[in-house]
Write a protein that holds these residues in place. Structure first.
Motif, PDB file in Angstrom:
ATOM      1  N   PHE A 113       0.654  -1.240  -0.046  1.00 38.76           N
ATOM      2  CA  PHE A 113      -0.027  -0.049   0.012  1.00 38.76           C
ATOM      3  C   PHE A 113       1.010   1.161  -0.034  1.00 38.76           C
ATOM      4  CE2 PHE A 113      -4.084  -1.845   1.780  1.00 38.76           C
ATOM      5  CZ  PHE A 113      -4.416  -2.607   0.608  1.00 38.76           C
ATOM      6  N   GLN A 114       2.044   1.254   0.437  1.00 36.67           N
ATOM      7  CA  GLN A 114       2.867   2.464   0.398  1.00 36.67           C
ATOM      8  C   GLN A 114       3.344   2.784  -0.769  1.00 36.67           C
ATOM      9  OE1 GLN A 114       6.537   1.666   2.715  1.00 36.67           O
ATOM     10  NE2 GLN A 114       5.420   2.201   5.038  1.00 36.67           N
ATOM     11  N   LYS A 115       3.515   1.497  -1.765  1.00 35.01           N
ATOM     12  CA  LYS A 115       3.630   2.027  -3.163  1.00 35.01           C
ATOM     13  C   LYS A 115       2.544   2.586  -3.821  1.00 35.01           C
ATOM     14  CE  LYS A 115       6.876  -2.039  -3.411  1.00 35.01           C
ATOM     15  NZ  LYS A 115       6.925  -3.519  -4.041  1.00 35.01           N
ATOM     16  N   ARG A 116       1.234   1.940  -3.414  1.00 31.31           N
ATOM     17  CA  ARG A 116       0.052   2.420  -4.375  1.00 31.31           C
ATOM     18  C   ARG A 116      -0.279   3.936  -3.759  1.00 31.31           C
ATOM     19  NH1 ARG A 116      -3.466  -0.315  -7.487  1.00 31.31           N
ATOM     20  NH2 ARG A 116      -2.221  -1.891  -7.740  1.00 31.31           N
ATOM     21  N   TYR A 117      -0.373   3.920  -2.247  1.00 31.48           N
ATOM     22  CA  TYR A 117      -0.864   5.206  -1.719  1.00 31.48           C
ATOM     23  C   TYR A 117       0.043   6.071  -0.975  1.00 31.48           C
ATOM     24  CZ  TYR A 117      -5.128   2.394  -2.298  1.00 31.48           C
ATOM     25  OH  TYR A 117      -6.280   1.643  -2.528  1.00 31.48           O
ATOM     26  N   GLY A 118       1.297   5.868  -1.080  1.00 31.36           N
ATOM     27  CA  GLY A 118       2.299   6.568  -0.392  1.00 31.36           C
ATOM     28  C   GLY A 118       2.343   6.242   1.033  1.00 31.36           C
ATOM     29  N   GLN A 119       3.767   6.712   1.682  1.00 34.99           N
ATOM     30  CA  GLN A 119       3.949   6.324   3.074  1.00 34.99           C
ATOM     31  C   GLN A 119       2.805   6.764   4.099  1.00 34.99           C
ATOM     32  OE1 GLN A 119       7.795   7.362   4.244  1.00 34.99           O
ATOM     33  NE2 GLN A 119       7.653   6.510   6.185  1.00 34.99           N
ATOM     34  N   TYR A 120       2.209   8.007   3.759  1.00 34.84           N
ATOM     35  CA  TYR A 120       1.266   8.846   4.786  1.00 34.84           C
ATOM     36  C   TYR A 120      -0.063   8.683   4.113  1.00 34.84           C
ATOM     37  CZ  TYR A 120       5.804  10.167   6.767  1.00 34.84           C
ATOM     38  OH  TYR A 120       6.892  10.618   6.840  1.00 34.84           O
ATOM     39  N   GLY A 121      -0.305   7.738   3.180  1.00 35.04           N
ATOM     40  CA  GLY A 121      -1.747   7.768   2.554  1.00 35.04           C
ATOM     41  C   GLY A 121      -2.628   6.883   3.336  1.00 35.04           C
TER      42      GLY A 121
END
Length: 309
Positions: A113-121
């Motif tokens: 999910f970090q790849k898809r939404y960003g670290q703070y997404g």
């Protein structure tokens, strides 16, 4: 006590027992059929085992978008449910119970999910994991809790009243339990440990109301000696009707408020109590006492005037 029913009221509850038995039979059959046709209850993580991950996203997303992300790590068949519409995009992901998959699951989802939404997404709010052994143990203990509870109630009412009263009370509880569990199957709600706690609460609530009516029947068996059992039971239900409505009405008011205002965490718990309170009040009047009449009809030799305790 506040009376909302006139003391001289005389509704023929007993005369409608066959209609009530028919209605109860239909509800029980529909409940059992629903469970069978759906291949069992929709057990939560407590009973089905596996891993549950609750994630809140900063930006709006969708189940299909989340599933695409999960496919990258071989979890495309996971169950994805939106947890709360009011608080934004918060979802629950349930992964089937496979120890090899569950190992490090939270970390793998986070990386994907970090790849898809960003670290703070997004924010992982909860991770729960139940292994196969714990799952079987919980199911067994849940079943035993219900069975031992029923046996204890049967023994208590037999000791305090008579077996025919105990039979009526326990069958009414079985009736309430099946209908409540059936409501969960029909609405496809999760059956979890808090829901089991609600079912056990319903058992306690329903038998309490039934005992009050049984107490009045026992008193009237002495006062109205010589009259038919149907007349005595009908009179007893009418005399306690005001108390039954007040008690059940106030409890129902509270659990409906919990259902509407309590939030999604206790939503299923409150739903179980709403169904249970309605079914329990109905069975107290239309199922528990009429079963005593049926017993009297088939086993007239067991007639008695009620024990004095």
């Amino acid at each position: 006590m506040i009376r909302i029913i006139k003391p001289e009221i005389n509704i023929d509850f007993v005369g409608k027992r066959w209609i009530a038995f028919l209605l109860s039979s239909i509800l029980i059959v529909v409940s059992i059929l629903s469970i069978i046709l759906k291949g069992g209850l929709n057990f939560g993580i407590d009973f089905a085992g596996g891993t549950l991950v609750q994630i809140k996203f900063k930006e709006k997303t969708s189940s299909s978008e989340i599933r695409r992300g999960l496919r990258d790590i071989g979890l495309g068949d996971s169950i994805i449910q939106q947890y709360s519409e009011k608080e934004g995009d918060e979802y629950i992901i349930r992964v089937k119970n496979t120890s090899s998959v569950n190992e490090g699951l939270s970390d793998r989802i986070q990386e994907t999910f970090q790849k898809r939404y960003g670290q703070y997404g997004f924010e992982i709010r909860r991770v729960e994991m139940v292994g196969p052994q714990v799952e079987k143990e919980l199911r067994y203990k849940a079943l035993m809790a219900l069975i031992y509870g029923m046996i204890g109630i049967l023994a208590y009412i037999t000791f305090r009243f008579e077996f025919r009263f105990a039979l009526g009370g326990v069958l009414a509880l079985v009736h309430d339990t099946i209908i409540t569990i059936g409501a969960f199957s029909i609405t496809d709600r999760e059956f979890t440990l808090p829901v089991l706690a609600a079912v056990l609460t319903i058992v306690g609530f329903s038998i309490n109301d039934t005992i009050v009516i049984y107490d009045r029947i026992r008193e009237n068996l002495r006062k109205m000696a010589g009259k038919k059992l149907e007349v005595i039971i009908n009179s007893s239900i009418n005399e306690t009707l005001s108390r039954t409505i007040l008690t059940s009405g106030t409890v129902l008011f509270v659990v409906v408020a919990l259902f509407i205002l309590g939030g999604s965490v206790i939503h299923d718990f409150a739903f179980a109590l709403i169904v249970g309170v309605i079914a329990g009040t109905y069975s107290t009047v239309f199922v528990a006492s009429p079963i005593v009449i049926l017993w009297e009809k088939f086993f007239p030799g067991k007639k008695g005037k009620g024990k004095r305790r």
